[in-house]
Design an enzyme around this catalytic site. Structure first.
Site: not given
Length: 315
Positions: A120, A177, A197
């Site tokens: 992304e 990130h 996560r």
């Protein structure tokens, strides 16, 4: 939901059909109707099973973007792939989001029921003064990474950097990130919702800590972290400025600032356009901040006119 007008596709005879993509609204600066105070994402152009855009025009009314991909691949230049390849989001982070990492295609296919990995990129639409984001980490090896995680040395591990409006970041698989509070971004990504996560600031959800994915995170985190080099190609013309933000295996993304009238050629399988500032026209069709639309394959020339900033992506 709110309906955003745009060009949907052209048929085999080249007839242009006006279409509308239905989106899940997010940031009110973009004119969307926000359903709740906790709405934080707009899936602006999506064919993902968790949020599939639909068309408004009579020829396609009620049909989804994924249906169009499956049944009329010629609209997208007969591009290959089982699913529409890109997902465009606007993310409005009021609070710090969890610290995450994404797998690549190979790892996701083997461990997530054949899903795509997730590459992304972020364009900073707006942020508070002094805002930061998290990109990367400070561990020199997998062994040090594991030790720092086990010892919960999050401040030592996490790499936090300052940001400003207009900054751009490519987030490759394996990159730690997180978006911090007070930041609004436009995200272009592979059509995937696979996220691991790593840390959530020890916050509770319904009285319990949110699920972490420590083992998978350690598996996919690249060590050491190597910062992505940014080498933007910039073109300045009388009526527009163009900035190439990224070209990678999965997408190309550029920013175009229109200040006048200019003709462009669509020679890609398709182009996704997001209006992030201002207003104007594509041909004779009015567009404004918050609109997202698809320019289909073999569209040919199109004219942009006005004062506006656009993010355009393609495969």
């Amino acid at each position: 939901k709110n309906e955003i007008p745009g060009w949907a596709f052209s048929d085999d005879e080249g007839t242009k059909m006006q279409g509308t993509i239905t989106i899940i609204p997010a940031d009110n600066d973009y004119g969307y109707k926000i359903p709740s105070d906790t709405t934080g994402e707009c899936w602006a152009v999506s064919a993902h099973k968790s949020g599939d855009c639909t068309f408004k025009n009579e020829e396609l009314k009620g049909k989804t973007l994924s249906w169009l991909w499956d049944n009329h691949r010629e609209v997208f230049g007969n591009a290959k792939g089982d699913i529409f390849p890109l997902l465009i989001k606007i993310i409005d982070a009021k609070k710090d989001l969890s610290i995450q990492v994404h797998p690549n295609d190979e790892y996701a296919k083997a461990n997530e029921n054949g899903a795509l990995g997730k590459t992304e990129c972020w364009y900073i639409l707006d942020c508070e003064e002094g805002a930061t984001i998290i990109i990367g980490h400070n561990a020199k090896s997998k062994e040090e990474l594991k030790q720092m995680i086990e010892e919960k040395r999050w401040k030592d591990l996490i790499r936090e950097i300052p940001i400003k409006k207009g900054d751009f970041f490519q987030i490759t698989p394996g990159t730690v990130h997180a978006i911090k509070g007070g930041t609004v971004i436009l995200e272009t990504q592979q059509n995937s919702d696979i996220t691991y996560r790593l840390y959530d600031y020890d916050r509770l959800s319904n009285g319990k800590p949110r699920e972490l994915h420590i083992k998978k995170s350690i598996d996919v985190i690249k060590c050491p972290y190597i910062e992505e080099k940014q080498d933007f190609k910039i073109i300045k013309k009388d009526n527009y400025d163009e900035k190439d933000l990224v070209k990678c295996e999965f997408y190309e993304v550029k920013k175009i600032d229109i200040h006048g009238e200019e003709t462009f050629i669509q020679n890609k399988p398709f182009e996704i356009v997001s209006v992030i500032e201002g207003k104007g026209f594509i041909n004779d069709f009015e567009i404004k901040k918050g609109d997202h639309f698809i320019i289909p394959f073999n569209y040919g020339e199109y004219k942009l006119k006005g004062n506006m900033e656009l993010i355009i992506s393609n495969i």
